[in-house]
Design a protein around this motif. Structure first.
Motif, PDB file in Angstrom:
ATOM      1  N   THR A 260      30.616  10.232 114.217  1.00 48.06           N
ATOM      2  CA  THR A 260      30.524  10.199 112.769  1.00 48.06           C
ATOM      3  C   THR A 260      31.619   9.286 112.227  1.00 48.06           C
ATOM      4  O   THR A 260      32.631   9.037 112.906  1.00 48.06           O
ATOM      5  N   GLU A 261      31.418   8.805 111.027  1.00 48.23           N
ATOM      6  CA  GLU A 261      32.411   7.892 110.444  1.00 48.23           C
ATOM      7  C   GLU A 261      33.765   8.569 110.319  1.00 48.23           C
ATOM      8  O   GLU A 261      34.807   7.947 110.559  1.00 48.23           O
ATOM      9  N   LEU A 262      33.776   9.856 109.955  1.00 44.60           N
ATOM     10  CA  LEU A 262      35.034  10.595 109.817  1.00 44.60           C
ATOM     11  C   LEU A 262      35.734  10.732 111.157  1.00 44.60           C
ATOM     12  O   LEU A 262      36.953  10.540 111.259  1.00 44.60           O
ATOM     13  N   ALA A 264      35.372   8.773 113.791  1.00 42.37           N
ATOM     14  CA  ALA A 264      35.820   7.452 114.236  1.00 42.37           C
ATOM     15  C   ALA A 264      37.111   7.035 113.541  1.00 42.37           C
ATOM     16  O   ALA A 264      37.977   6.405 114.152  1.00 42.37           O
ATOM     17  N   ASN A 265      37.258   7.401 112.280  1.00 36.42           N
ATOM     18  CA  ASN A 265      38.474   7.042 111.536  1.00 36.42           C
ATOM     19  C   ASN A 265      39.702   7.770 112.070  1.00 36.42           C
ATOM     20  O   ASN A 265      40.829   7.323 111.854  1.00 36.42           O
ATOM     21  N   ILE A 289      35.824  -0.005 118.465  1.00 32.39           N
ATOM     22  CA  ILE A 289      34.886   0.740 117.619  1.00 32.39           C
ATOM     23  C   ILE A 289      34.051  -0.296 116.876  1.00 32.39           C
ATOM     24  O   ILE A 289      34.588  -1.157 116.182  1.00 32.39           O
ATOM     25  N   GLY A 291      32.185  -2.020 114.173  1.00 28.73           N
ATOM     26  CA  GLY A 291      32.392  -1.920 112.732  1.00 28.73           C
ATOM     27  C   GLY A 291      31.127  -1.893 111.922  1.00 28.73           C
ATOM     28  O   GLY A 291      31.031  -2.579 110.897  1.00 28.73           O
ATOM     29  N   GLN A 292      30.127  -1.139 112.374  1.00 33.61           N
ATOM     30  CA  GLN A 292      28.876  -1.042 111.636  1.00 33.61           C
ATOM     31  C   GLN A 292      28.211   0.285 111.967  1.00 33.61           C
ATOM     32  O   GLN A 292      28.216   0.736 113.107  1.00 33.61           O
ATOM     33  N   ILE A 293      27.621   0.923 110.952  1.00 28.48           N
ATOM     34  CA  ILE A 293      26.940   2.204 111.132  1.00 28.48           C
ATOM     35  C   ILE A 293      25.501   1.945 111.579  1.00 28.48           C
ATOM     36  O   ILE A 293      24.794   1.140 110.982  1.00 28.48           O
ATOM     37  N   ARG A 298      22.965   6.980 112.096  1.00 33.18           N
ATOM     38  CA  ARG A 298      24.046   7.148 111.103  1.00 33.18           C
ATOM     39  C   ARG A 298      25.383   7.435 111.781  1.00 33.18           C
ATOM     40  O   ARG A 298      26.185   8.243 111.312  1.00 33.18           O
ATOM     41  N   THR A 299      25.597   6.805 112.930  1.00 33.17           N
ATOM     42  CA  THR A 299      26.841   6.987 113.669  1.00 33.17           C
ATOM     43  C   THR A 299      27.495   5.633 113.924  1.00 33.17           C
ATOM     44  O   THR A 299      26.873   4.579 113.788  1.00 33.17           O
ATOM     45  N   VAL A 300      28.761   5.685 114.317  1.00 27.58           N
ATOM     46  CA  VAL A 300      29.524   4.494 114.678  1.00 27.58           C
ATOM     47  C   VAL A 300      29.744   4.525 116.189  1.00 27.58           C
ATOM     48  O   VAL A 300      30.178   5.543 116.734  1.00 27.58           O
TER      49      VAL A 300
END
Length: 407
Positions: A260-262, A264-265, A289, A291-293, A298-300
């Motif tokens: 998920t974007e969260l 990955a951050n 990582i 850099g695109q979803i 809807r994942t990175v």
């Protein structure tokens, strides 16, 4: 005492005196009954007052249940653990094949073999190319001989031109003879240039033939293992060749995971992370990582490099546990503090102090919504207040209003 009260009292005494004169036995019996009733009422009132007083000062603590408690502490976020699977794969994987047509003459490797970069995997039949190469080399020798002859003629023509030039200046030859010497020199130079061009042409043909010979040998482009052998000796390749050997770079493995974007951050490139693969730990380093979803999942995509000392097989799955911060208020409670309620809710019991007593408390029912579950605790929200004392276990034997004492 006012006059009306005195008159009523005198009337009652007069009635009682008359009744005593007329019916003495009945009057005494009624009077005795009234006295007994009033005495019992007074005794009952005294007991009620005594018990009311004892409810505060003399509670029977021995009948109160003993419970363990935890303090409910309000937090504004919690951390979830997400287990995410990824596939172990080779960093490079390709079908090695010939780039020319021909007949497969020899296969040097088989499935499961390990090879180094540059090793020969298979060969095509090169007899035709070798014959062409021999002919081209002969042509090269002929072109070199022609060049030597052209060089000799050029030297002779050049010397003749220089003599004619001296004779012309002294007037010993005609202009026509001088022009002939000049033309002969130009022709010799042209023949020499042609001889050099023929040599270059033959050398180019030899280089092209050698390239075809080289393409007839299939070489490994990187270190790895053979996972598939498509053809055997005698197979024919058409124009453009085709796949022959499938090779994977199993010494340089990666794990690709969709986060998920969260999540990955919260990760750092270059940091070490642990995966679980069939019950054993796999040490990795976060390489990059993307850099695109991904619009479908809807994942990175995060790419982890497996450390060199890890013995894992490409194609298998590995799992990573990722901590994710969720910004939501609530309380952490032990799992055993909850009992199932209705409409998808859960119940916990909080302690309500009794005024004047510190050794016992009364239970209050709290309705809760379950937000997140871990192995031995849960994150909830509901009617709790920060600092409430919550019964931590044994809720199946409790009910609202019970008296309890804290262990």
């Amino acid at each position: 005492m006012d006059n009306e009260t005195k008159q009523n009292s005198n009337k009652a005494i007069s009635v009682y005196s008359d009744n005593m004169k007329k019916r003495p036995l009945l009057t005494l019996t009624v009077t005795g009954f009234i006295v007994i009733v009033l005495s019992l009422a007074a005794l009952r009132a005294s007991e009620v007052i005594t018990r009311a007083s004892a409810s505060i000062d003399e509670i029977d603590v021995s009948k109160a249940l003993s419970v363990n408690t935890v303090e409910a502490k309000l937090v504004d976020q919690y951390v979830t653990v997400q287990n995410i699977s990824g596939q172990i794969m080779a960093a490079r994987e390709s079908n090695h094949g010939f780039d020319r047509s021909g007949i497969l003459a020899e296969v040097m490797v088989d499935e499961g073999d390990r090879v180094k970069k540059g090793d020969i995997l298979a060969k095509l039949d090169t007899r035709t190319l070798e014959a062409q190469n021999a002919q081209l080399r002969a042509d090269l020798e002929s072109a070199k001989a022609s060049k030597n002859e052209a060089q000799t003629n050029l030297d002779r023509a050049n010397a003749a031109y220089k003599r004619s030039e001296v004779l012309k200046e002294n007037g010993h030859i005609s202009q026509q003879r001088f022009d002939q010497a000049e033309n002969d020199l130009a022709a010799a130079k042209a023949r020499y240039t042609t001889a050099n061009s023929n040599i270059a042409k033959v050398n180019a043909a030899i280089d092209a033939n050698n390239a075809e010979l080289d393409l007839s040998m299939l070489r490994a482009q990187f270190d790895g293992s053979v996972t598939k052998r498509f053809l055997d000796e005698g197979a024919s390749f058409g124009m453009g060749g085709g796949p022959m050997i499938r090779l994977i770079e199993d010494s340089n493995l990666e794990i690709r995971v969709g986060l998920t974007e969260l999540a990955a951050n919260n990760m750092t490139i270059g940091q070490h992370y642990l995966f679980n693969q069939n019950g054993r730990e796999v040490r990795t380093t976060l390489k990059s990582i993307v850099g695109q979803i991904d619009q479908n999942t809807r994942t990175v995509t995060a790419i982890f490099v497996v450390n060199d000392d890890q013995l894992v097989i490409p194609g298998s799955l590995a799992e990573i546990s990722v901590n994710v911060n969720v910004m939501e208020s609530g309380y952490w409670l032990p799992t055993e503090a909850l009992a199932e309620s209705r409409r998808g809710l859960w119940t916990a019991y909080s302690l309500s102090p009794i005024e004047g007593r510190q050794d016992v408390a009364e239970l209050n029912r709290q309705e809760l919504q379950l937000i997140y579950t871990e192995a031995d605790r849960v994150f909830v929200r509901g009617t709790l207040k920060d600092g409430d004392q919550i019964v931590s276990s044994g809720t199946h034997r409790l009910a609202s209003g019970f008296l309890v004492k804290v262990n």
